[in-house]
Design an enzyme around this catalytic site. Structure first.
Site, PDB file in Angstrom:
ATOM      1  N   GLY A  49      18.190  15.266  81.926  1.00 31.62           N
ATOM      2  CA  GLY A  49      17.450  14.894  83.131  1.00 31.62           C
ATOM      3  C   GLY A  49      16.506  15.989  83.580  1.00 31.62           C
ATOM      4  O   GLY A  49      15.373  15.731  83.997  1.00 31.62           O
TER       5      GLY A  49
ATOM      6  N   ASP B  87      21.610  24.319  78.464  1.00 33.51           N
ATOM      7  CA  ASP B  87      22.447  23.142  78.723  1.00 33.51           C
ATOM      8  C   ASP B  87      22.991  22.629  77.400  1.00 33.51           C
ATOM      9  O   ASP B  87      22.316  21.917  76.655  1.00 33.51           O
ATOM     10  CB  ASP B  87      21.632  22.051  79.424  1.00 33.51           C
TER      11      ASP B  87
ATOM     12  N   HIS C 215      23.557  15.332  74.672  1.00 35.82           N
ATOM     13  CA  HIS C 215      22.147  15.388  74.329  1.00 35.82           C
ATOM     14  C   HIS C 215      21.900  15.733  72.857  1.00 35.82           C
ATOM     15  O   HIS C 215      20.748  15.911  72.457  1.00 35.82           O
ATOM     16  CB  HIS C 215      21.448  16.414  75.223  1.00 35.82           C
TER      17      HIS C 215
ATOM     18  N   ILE D 185      20.772  11.215  74.735  1.00 32.51           N
ATOM     19  CA  ILE D 185      19.696  11.054  75.713  1.00 32.51           C
ATOM     20  C   ILE D 185      19.061  12.413  76.005  1.00 32.51           C
ATOM     21  O   ILE D 185      19.654  13.458  75.762  1.00 32.51           O
ATOM     22  CB  ILE D 185      20.221  10.431  77.022  1.00 32.51           C
TER      23      ILE D 185
END
Length: 285
Positions: free
Chosen positions: A210, A187, A192, A207
Site C-alpha cells: 500500500g 517491508d 508481497h 499484491i
C-alpha cells in the site's frame, strides 16, 4: 481487553535514532517506479546522486520507517496482526528532506477510536534532526474485532469527489518486479512476494505494498501537477481503499481545489478502475 485505550494514550513516547543516505533514497525511488525512461532528466532527479532530490513519501521508509509495527507493541496494545489493516497514512513536511541525514524519531499512540466492530489506532511519529523538526507522520491502523469499548468514534476523513471530470490524469505501470524491489526498503511482509502466502491471505497472487502505491501516486502528482518540484509538497494524506497487483496500471486522477490543494484518487485501470487509494489530498505551495 486487548486494547487498553487509557494506558496506550498515557504511555511515554518512544524515541529511536534513524539514519539514511543517498542509496536509501535512490532505492526507494526505484521501488516506486522512478527511472523510466532511464535517461530522462526529470527521472534522473530521482535516480542520479549528483542531481538527487527526495520525494516526501520517502519519510515512510527512512531509517526504521514510521514505526507502525512498533506502535502495535506500545503499552496497552495487544492485538492479533492478522486483524490489522493499514487504513490511512499522512506525511507533513516541516522542510524539504535531505538526501542523507540522521535524526530522532519519536512515536506515540495519539488517539484510539471505537468504530463498533473495530478499533482505530492513530500512531503519530515526529522526526527531528539537529536543525529542528523534519516531518510528522500519522498512520491510522484499523483493528478488526477490537471495537465496542465505549470510546469516541473519531472524525470522518472521507472526501466527496468534485462533481466534474478530473483536471489531470496520469497512468503509471506497476512493473512485475516492483513489489520485490520495493520490499528492499524495509517491508519484508511475504504477502508481497510469496504466492503461497498471498493465497492464504485470500489473494490470487502477491499484491503491491500500500505504501508503494502511496509513493507512486504522490510522484505522479508531483511530476504532473507540481512541475516536478518535490519541495512544493507540504502534506500528503490518503486512505488505502484496495489493492493493485504487479503488472497492472495505476491510474491517478487529480482535481485542483479552490484552496489550492490537489485532491487525488488512484485505481487499478485493468479491473474497471478498482479503487486503490481514496481521499488523497496534497497541500502544496
Amino acid at each position: 481487553m486487548p486494547i487498553d485505550a487509557q494506558k496506550a494514550l498515557a504511555a511515554e513516547p518512544r524515541s529511536t535514532e534513524i539514519a539514511w543516505d543517498h542509496k536509501d533514497v535512490q532505492l526507494y525511488h526505484l521501488g516506486i517506479g522512478a527511472g523510466i525512461p532511464a535517461t530522462d532528466p526529470a527521472e534522473l532527479r530521482y535516480t542520479l546522486e549528483s542531481r538527487l532530490h527526495v520525494l516526501p513519501s520517502f519519510a515512510t521508509v527512512a531509517g526504521a520507517g514510521m514505526g507502525v509495527v512498533g506502535g502495535l507493541s506500545a503499552p496497552g496494545i495487544e492485538v492479533d496482526l492478522a486483524a490489522v489493516l493499514h487504513g490511512s497514512q499522512s506525511v507533513e513536511l516541516h522542510r524539504p528532506l535531505p538526501v542523507s541525514g540522521s535524526a530522532t524519531s519519536t512515536s506515540r499512540v495519539a488517539a484510539v477510536y471505537d468504530k463498533g466492530k473495530a478499533a482505530i489506532l492513530v500512531l503519530r511519529t515526529d522526526v527531528a534532526d539537529a536543525e529542528g523538526p523534519l516531518w510528522t507522520g500519522e498512520a491510522q491502523i484499523y483493528v478488526r474485532g477490537e471495537g465496542g469499548f465505549g470510546g469516541e468514534r473519531g472524525p470522518s476523513t472521507r472526501l466527496e469527489l468534485p462533481d466534474r471530470a478530473p483536471d489531470l490524469t496520469a497512468e503509471r505501470p506497476v512493473r512485475e518486479d516492483q513489489a520485490l524491489l520495493y520490499r528492499l526498503s524495509g517491508d519484508w511482509n511475504p504477502l508481497h512476494a510469496d504466492p503461497d502466502f498471498a493465497k492464504l491471505a485470500g489473494f490470487d497472487r502477491p499484491i503491491l505494498h500500500g505504501l508503494c502505491s502511496y509513493g507512486m501516486t504522490l510522484k505522479a502528482a508531483v511530476d504532473t501537477a507540481l512541475d516536478g518540484d518535490v519541495a512544493r509538497v507540504r502534506r500528503w494524506t490518503a486512505r488505502f481503499a484496495g489493492v493493485v497487483y504487479p503488472g497492472e496500471t495505476l491510474r491517478v486522477r487529480m482535481w485542483r481545489l479552490d484552496d489550492g490543494s490537489l485532491q487525488l484518487t488512484a485505481s487499478a485501470a485493468e479491473r474497471d478502475d478498482a479503487p486503490v487509494l481514496a481521499d488523497g489530498l496534497v497541500h502544496h505551495t
